[in-house]
Design a protein around this motif. Structure first.
Motif, mmCIF file in Angstrom:
data_model
loop_
_atom_site.group_PDB
_atom_site.id
_atom_site.type_symbol
_atom_site.label_atom_id
_atom_site.label_comp_id
_atom_site.label_asym_id
_atom_site.label_seq_id
_atom_site.Cartn_x
_atom_site.Cartn_y
_atom_site.Cartn_z
ATOM 1 N N PHE A 44 5.793 20.413 -6.614
ATOM 2 C CA PHE A 44 6.462 19.231 -7.157
ATOM 3 C C PHE A 44 7.428 18.641 -6.139
ATOM 4 O O PHE A 44 7.450 17.434 -5.915
ATOM 5 C CB PHE A 44 7.211 19.592 -8.444
ATOM 6 N N ALA A 45 8.218 19.495 -5.482
ATOM 7 C CA ALA A 45 9.217 19.022 -4.514
ATOM 8 C C ALA A 45 8.555 18.347 -3.322
ATOM 9 O O ALA A 45 9.016 17.302 -2.849
ATOM 10 C CB ALA A 45 10.091 20.190 -4.042
ATOM 11 N N LEU A 46 7.459 18.925 -2.845
ATOM 12 C CA LEU A 46 6.763 18.342 -1.703
ATOM 13 C C LEU A 46 6.195 16.971 -2.051
ATOM 14 O O LEU A 46 6.348 16.006 -1.286
ATOM 15 C CB LEU A 46 5.644 19.272 -1.226
ATOM 16 N N GLN A 47 5.549 16.866 -3.199
ATOM 17 C CA GLN A 47 4.981 15.582 -3.616
ATOM 18 C C GLN A 47 6.089 14.550 -3.877
ATOM 19 O O GLN A 47 5.932 13.372 -3.548
ATOM 20 C CB GLN A 47 4.112 15.760 -4.863
ATOM 21 N N ALA A 48 7.200 14.989 -4.461
ATOM 22 C CA ALA A 48 8.318 14.078 -4.706
ATOM 23 C C ALA A 48 8.924 13.590 -3.389
ATOM 24 O O ALA A 48 9.285 12.417 -3.252
ATOM 25 C CB ALA A 48 9.379 14.767 -5.557
ATOM 26 N N LEU A 49 9.011 14.482 -2.393
ATOM 27 C CA LEU A 49 9.524 14.098 -1.073
ATOM 28 C C LEU A 49 8.611 13.070 -0.421
ATOM 29 O O LEU A 49 9.074 12.052 0.111
ATOM 30 C CB LEU A 49 9.660 15.332 -0.184
ATOM 31 N N LEU A 50 7.303 13.324 -0.469
ATOM 32 C CA LEU A 50 6.349 12.366 0.081
ATOM 33 C C LEU A 50 6.427 11.022 -0.641
ATOM 34 O O LEU A 50 6.358 9.961 -0.012
ATOM 35 C CB LEU A 50 4.927 12.926 0.017
ATOM 36 N N ALA A 51 6.581 11.071 -1.964
ATOM 37 C CA ALA A 51 6.706 9.837 -2.738
ATOM 38 C C ALA A 51 7.941 9.053 -2.297
ATOM 39 O O ALA A 51 7.898 7.825 -2.153
ATOM 40 C CB ALA A 51 6.781 10.148 -4.228
ATOM 41 N N GLY A 52 9.049 9.771 -2.057
ATOM 42 C CA GLY A 52 10.267 9.104 -1.590
ATOM 43 C C GLY A 52 10.090 8.456 -0.225
ATOM 44 O O GLY A 52 10.526 7.323 0.005
ATOM 45 N N ILE A 53 9.421 9.162 0.701
ATOM 46 C CA ILE A 53 9.192 8.610 2.046
ATOM 47 C C ILE A 53 8.321 7.363 1.956
ATOM 48 O O ILE A 53 8.630 6.333 2.571
ATOM 49 C CB ILE A 53 8.559 9.682 2.959
ATOM 50 N N TYR A 54 7.233 7.465 1.195
ATOM 51 C CA TYR A 54 6.341 6.310 1.030
ATOM 52 C C TYR A 54 7.102 5.133 0.415
ATOM 53 O O TYR A 54 6.947 3.987 0.843
ATOM 54 C CB TYR A 54 5.168 6.683 0.121
ATOM 55 N N ALA A 55 7.884 5.412 -0.625
ATOM 56 C CA ALA A 55 8.602 4.345 -1.328
ATOM 57 C C ALA A 55 9.625 3.673 -0.421
ATOM 58 O O ALA A 55 9.725 2.438 -0.392
ATOM 59 C CB ALA A 55 9.274 4.899 -2.574
ATOM 60 N N ILE A 56 10.385 4.454 0.329
ATOM 61 C CA ILE A 56 11.399 3.876 1.223
ATOM 62 C C ILE A 56 10.740 2.998 2.280
ATOM 63 O O ILE A 56 11.170 1.861 2.536
ATOM 64 C CB ILE A 56 12.256 4.985 1.867
ATOM 65 N N ALA A 57 9.667 3.506 2.907
ATOM 66 C CA ALA A 57 8.974 2.724 3.932
ATOM 67 C C ALA A 57 8.355 1.470 3.333
ATOM 68 O O ALA A 57 8.466 0.372 3.902
ATOM 69 C CB ALA A 57 7.905 3.575 4.608
ATOM 70 N N GLY A 58 7.706 1.598 2.177
ATOM 71 C CA GLY A 58 7.057 0.450 1.548
ATOM 72 C C GLY A 58 8.042 -0.608 1.093
ATOM 73 O O GLY A 58 7.848 -1.806 1.344
ATOM 74 N N ILE A 59 9.132 -0.179 0.444
ATOM 75 C CA ILE A 59 10.137 -1.133 -0.022
ATOM 76 C C ILE A 59 10.828 -1.802 1.167
ATOM 77 O O ILE A 59 11.127 -2.993 1.141
ATOM 78 C CB ILE A 59 11.150 -0.447 -0.967
ATOM 79 N N GLY A 60 11.040 -1.026 2.244
ATOM 80 C CA GLY A 60 11.628 -1.612 3.454
ATOM 81 C C GLY A 60 10.765 -2.714 4.031
ATOM 82 O O GLY A 60 11.261 -3.776 4.419
ATOM 83 N N LEU A 63 0.825 -1.215 0.000
ATOM 84 C CA LEU A 63 0.000 0.000 0.000
ATOM 85 C C LEU A 63 0.858 1.263 0.000
ATOM 86 O O LEU A 63 0.520 2.252 -0.664
ATOM 87 C CB LEU A 63 -0.943 0.000 1.198
ATOM 88 N N LEU A 64 1.962 1.232 0.739
ATOM 89 C CA LEU A 64 2.857 2.391 0.760
ATOM 90 C C LEU A 64 3.508 2.616 -0.604
ATOM 91 O O LEU A 64 3.653 3.759 -1.042
ATOM 92 C CB LEU A 64 3.920 2.225 1.842
ATOM 93 N N VAL A 65 3.895 1.549 -1.290
ATOM 94 C CA VAL A 65 4.479 1.685 -2.632
ATOM 95 C C VAL A 65 3.442 2.254 -3.600
ATOM 96 O O VAL A 65 3.748 3.142 -4.403
ATOM 97 C CB VAL A 65 5.028 0.327 -3.131
ATOM 98 N N VAL A 66 2.198 1.773 -3.515
ATOM 99 C CA VAL A 66 1.135 2.321 -4.365
ATOM 100 C C VAL A 66 0.916 3.798 -4.042
ATOM 101 O O VAL A 66 0.746 4.632 -4.944
ATOM 102 C CB VAL A 66 -0.167 1.510 -4.181
ATOM 103 N N GLY A 67 0.948 4.137 -2.748
ATOM 104 C CA GLY A 67 0.832 5.538 -2.353
ATOM 105 C C GLY A 67 1.950 6.388 -2.933
ATOM 106 O O GLY A 67 1.733 7.530 -3.339
#
Length: 195
Positions: free
Chosen positions: A77-93, A56-60
């Protein structure tokens, strides 16, 4: 000649009366069965929850990436990209090592059980005097106690406690819905018989 779909009007669907008590009973049975499965297989349940949360975090993260390109200006753009990075790191972890993710997930479940318990107790108190109110209060108290037990054993018991406690919570919520649904269905049948 074209077929028409019967419309719902006045508490009936295609001429069959809608019975919310029976629906609540069916949902309660399904939740109870899922709870029993989670109790029997707590480690598998815990790892499955961890994997599902990671997915779910990766989809987010993907949604945040898509939204970043539609955000106005570089700050959006920067804020959304930062949030995408946080979600991706947590989800992939969580997806890479769901067993280690159970320790973090344990803390999330403490919050879930606590919030669920408080809401169910408040719902039961609000329903005071109505049939089934005590079942919601009992289910809420069980969820609050489970939150305390989970917190007390963190992180060593996380490998089995997450699945077990989640299963117990599902079972208690399901059983409370079964009892309330049975009473409501009896009342609906009595009311229907006298109408």
């Amino acid at each position: 000649m074209s077929a028409t779909v019967p419309e719902s009007e006045g508490g009936t669907i295609a001429g069959t009366p809608v019975r919310p008590g029976r629906t609540m009973l069916a949902v309660g049975v399904v939740l109870s069965l899922l709870g029993l499965v989670a109790i029997v297989f707590p480690f598998v349940t815990g790892v499955s929850i961890s994997i599902a949360l990671g997915a779910l975090l990766v989809v987010g993260a993907l949604f945040h990436v898509a939204h970043a390109f539609g955000a106005g200006g570089w700050r959006g753009f920067a804020l959304q990209a930062l949030l995408a990075g946080i979600y991706a790191i947590a989800g992939i972890g969580l997806l890479a090592n769901p067993v280690l993710g159970l320790a973090t997930l344990t803390l999330l479940l403490v919050g879930y059980f606590l919030a669920d318990g408080v809401v169910e107790v408040l719902l039961g108190v609000r329903m005071r005097g109505e049939s089934g109110a005590m079942w919601f209060v009992a289910s809420g108290v069980i969820s609050i106690v489970l939150a305390g037990l989970l917190w007390a054993g963190w992180p060593s018991t996380a490998a089995w406690a997450v699945g077990l406690l989640f299963g117990i919570s599902l079972l208690s919520s399901g059983l409370s819905m079964v009892f309330v649904g049975m009473r409501a269905d009896r009342t609906e049948r009595r009311t229907g018989a006298t109408a």
